[in-house]
Design an enzyme around this catalytic site. Structure first.
Site, short mmCIF file in Angstrom:
data_model
loop_
_atom_site.label_atom_id
_atom_site.label_comp_id
_atom_site.label_asym_id
_atom_site.label_seq_id
_atom_site.Cartn_x
_atom_site.Cartn_y
_atom_site.Cartn_z
N ARG A 251 -7.52 -8.19 -9.74
CA ARG A 251 -8.20 -9.45 -10.09
C ARG A 251 -9.60 -9.15 -10.62
O ARG A 251 -10.07 -8.01 -10.53
CB ARG A 251 -8.34 -10.31 -8.83
CG ARG A 251 -9.15 -9.59 -7.75
CD ARG A 251 -9.63 -10.47 -6.63
NE ARG A 251 -10.57 -9.77 -5.78
CZ ARG A 251 -10.26 -8.95 -4.78
NH1 ARG A 251 -9.00 -8.73 -4.46
NH2 ARG A 251 -11.20 -8.34 -4.10
N LYS B 163 0.83 -1.22 0.00
CA LYS B 163 0.00 0.00 0.00
C LYS B 163 0.86 1.27 0.00
O LYS B 163 0.46 2.29 -0.55
CB LYS B 163 -0.95 0.02 1.20
CG LYS B 163 -1.83 -1.22 1.34
CD LYS B 163 -2.61 -1.57 0.10
CE LYS B 163 -2.98 -3.05 0.08
NZ LYS B 163 -3.37 -3.56 -1.24
N GLU C 121 -2.88 7.47 7.84
CA GLU C 121 -3.82 8.21 6.98
C GLU C 121 -4.75 9.03 7.85
O GLU C 121 -5.07 8.64 8.97
CB GLU C 121 -4.70 7.23 6.17
CG GLU C 121 -4.06 6.64 4.96
CD GLU C 121 -5.00 5.73 4.19
OE1 GLU C 121 -6.19 5.60 4.57
OE2 GLU C 121 -4.54 5.14 3.21
C1 MV4 Z 1 -10.27 3.92 5.93
C2 MV4 Z 1 -11.47 4.36 6.52
C3 MV4 Z 1 -11.53 5.68 6.93
N1 MV4 Z 1 -10.46 6.48 6.77
N2 MV4 Z 1 -9.24 4.78 5.78
C4 MV4 Z 1 -11.42 -0.68 5.59
C5 MV4 Z 1 -10.94 -1.71 4.64
C6 MV4 Z 1 -9.72 -1.16 4.04
N3 MV4 Z 1 -9.63 -1.54 2.67
C7 MV4 Z 1 -9.81 0.30 4.23
N4 MV4 Z 1 -10.85 0.54 5.17
C8 MV4 Z 1 -11.13 1.79 5.61
N5 MV4 Z 1 -10.13 2.69 5.47
C9 MV4 Z 1 -9.35 6.01 6.20
N6 MV4 Z 1 -8.30 6.83 6.08
C10 MV4 Z 1 -12.53 3.47 6.63
C11 MV4 Z 1 -12.36 2.17 6.18
C12 MV4 Z 1 -13.49 1.30 6.31
C13 MV4 Z 1 -14.11 0.74 5.19
C14 MV4 Z 1 -13.65 0.97 3.90
C15 MV4 Z 1 -14.27 0.41 2.81
C16 MV4 Z 1 -15.38 -0.38 2.99
C17 MV4 Z 1 -15.85 -0.64 4.25
C18 MV4 Z 1 -15.23 -0.08 5.37
C19 MV4 Z 1 -15.72 -0.34 6.64
C20 MV4 Z 1 -15.10 0.20 7.73
C21 MV4 Z 1 -13.98 1.02 7.57
#
Ligand code: MV4
Length: 483
Positions: free
Chosen positions: A292, A116, A200
């Site tokens: 993918r 990442k 972040e």
């Molecule tokens: C975040 C976020 C809020 N702020 N990053 C969760 C999975 C991972 N791929 C990244 N995720 C998140 N990153 C920042 N800076 C909130 C989430 C997140 C989330 C993101 C996508 C889909 C569902 C989620 C559920 C909870 C938190």
């Protein structure tokens, strides 16, 4: 064109790929573990080879066994599906070394997006907007504190080797940063063998919107619109739709151009997905790229009229992309429901076992991609995804109405599924207005728990009896119709 393709996967996605092969006049080769001997994909494939014990490391994750079948079966290419080896650059290299075409991007593209922090550095170089924070691993607690103060709290710590929610820490208070960093680093080391953690800015209640891209091996890259994936629980998606209810034509164009820029920066080929977080002001930020074919690809297929698996195979065979950006348009609305073998009344506990009765819906605007059949025993060793049902209509309301109609036709006997949950989601006022973010499902489930607790005192028993009656009534109705 390839004459024979090996599918290094199982379940509904193996069936999906077998179907594309059949349509294209290509023979399919399935590989299966001991517990999948009777699975639907094994029956549908032209050829099928056992590869070992249920444990994935002995079968679906085992390079040697899969490549050995590829040689013995005379396959020329390998489709990895999703999960398992699909994003493993070492497997992509091993395929090439053994003389098989890996149907997906290059190992180099996977490596760039797999880290990442590397991805963020490259997105910065390419001018792709990403969530504010660091592009390198945190060197010390002091450096982390200085950075967090600059970005502003709350912040999130994430594992560079992570993704999909593993190894994340939310920090609201500066006093908690050091211990959170410690915990995140040791968790990252334990889970991924790599302690690198970056920071972040935290985005409250974001939406998850992702853009499907497609590229050939000559650098031609297009975007195929977005999918809204905010209805999820514990980082497990439950429903996806295309288009997103909040994305306007201008926003689609802007996100699409950015997604293509991200793909080109990774010298990307084949199908890929660029994930964005969208905040409450509709600002969008690059989050990660999935290298993918995804579970939810059918909603994009329905609204664009394209077959992504056909395209994957053609592009892997060296063809140029047969479509240009101006040929692509989004028409109508598609919503996918993921049918899992799990019990929504028991904390979504897996519910393996024999499917004693299966009544499957069809009719206008309904597509089902399924890996199950009546009499089959759902194994407990793998992801509990049984099938996907996708509703399509001219409008979002039409897609919802068709899915509600189809849910009423659906009956899966012998095991528990999450089908009842979808009846509630599709009736929820926030869902119906498209007012969904990544917290939507948790809120809906919390409301349900409150309601259940209130009812339990008075008529808990009556409720349980009635829900059992509903199941029986549904089965009776069907048997009645059979005469
Ligand atoms: C975040 C976020 C809020 N702020 N990053 C969760 C999975 C991972 N791929 C990244 N995720 C998140 N990153 C920042 N800076 C909130 C989430 C997140 C989330 C993101 C996508 C889909 C569902 C989620 C559920 C909870 C938190």
């Amino acid at each position: 064109m390839f004459k024979r393709i090996l599918i290094a996967n199982r379940g509904e996605i193996a069936v999906r790929i077998i179907r594309a092969c059949r349509e294209m006049g290509i023979e399919s080769v399935a590989v299966f573990s001991d517990v999948d001997r009777r699975a639907l994909f094994v029956r549908k494939a032209d050829h099928a080879y056992p590869i070992g014990a249920a444990q994935a490391s002995e079968s679906y994750l085992n390079f040697e066994k899969i490549l050995d079948v590829a040689r013995r079966s005379g396959a020329e290419a390998i489709h990895p599906g999703y999960g398992f080896l699909s994003e493993n650059p070492r497997f992509a290299r091993a395929c090439a070394k053994a003389g098989f075409k890996f149907i997906g991007p290059s190992a180099e593209s996977m490596e760039m997006m797999g880290s990442k922090t590397r991805a963020r550095q490259n997105m910065k170089k390419a001018g792709v907007p990403f969530v504010p924070g660091s592009e390198k691993g945190l060197e010390s607690p002091e450096a982390a504190e200085a950075l967090a103060a600059k970005i502003g709290y709350p912040v999130m710590l994430k594992a560079a080797a992570g993704g999909g929610g593993k190894g994340m820490r939310l920090v609201r208070d500066p006093k908690e940063l050091r211990s959170a960093l410690d915990a995140a680093q040791s968790e990252a080391l334990r889970s991924f063998g790599d302690s690198e953690v970056y920071i972040e800015k935290f985005i409250e209640n974001p939406r998850h919107v992702e853009v499907q891209i497609f590229a050939d091996e000559y650098g031609n890259t297009v975007y195929l619109g977005e999918r809204e994936c905010s209805v999820q629980r514990r980082h497990q998606k439950v429903m996806e739709e295309a288009p997103s209810p909040i994305v306007t034509a201008e926003m689609r164009h802007a996100m699409g151009e950015i997604a293509v820029k991200a793909a080109k920066a990774a010298k990307y080929a084949n199908a890929g997905t660029v994930e964005f977080l969208v905040d409450q002001q509709r600002n969008f930020y690059f989050l990660e790229m999935n290298t993918r074919l995804q579970v939810e690809h059918p909603v994009t297929e329905l609204v664009t009229g394209l077959d992504l698996v056909h395209l994957q195979i053609r592009v892997a065979d060296g063809e140029k992309l047969p479509i240009k950006q101006e040929d692509i348009s989004v028409r109508g609305h598609a919503i996918e429901l993921r049918i899992y073998a799990e019990d929504p009344d028991n904390n979504f506990f897996p519910s393996p076992g024999r499917i004693t009765r299966l009544i499957s819906p069809s009719g206008p605007g309904i597509r089902r991609d399924s890996g199950m059949y009546e009499g089959w025993e759902v194994p407990l060793e793998y992801d509990p995804l049984l099938a996907k049902m996708i509703g399509y209509g001219e409008t979002r309301e039409m897609a919802i109405d068709r899915l509600r109609r189809a849910l009423a036709e659906y009956f899966v006997g012998g095991i528990k599924t999450n089908i009842p949950l979808f009846r509630r989601i599709l009736l929820h006022p926030d869902f119906r207005t498209g007012n969904i973010d990544t917290g939507f499902l948790d809120r809906l489930l919390a409301d349900r728990r409150m309601e259940m607790r209130r009812n339990q005192h008075r008529l808990g028993r009556a409720l349980r009896v009635r829900s059992r009656c509903d199941d029986l009534r549904s089965a009776d109705r069907w048997e009645g119709a059979q005469g």
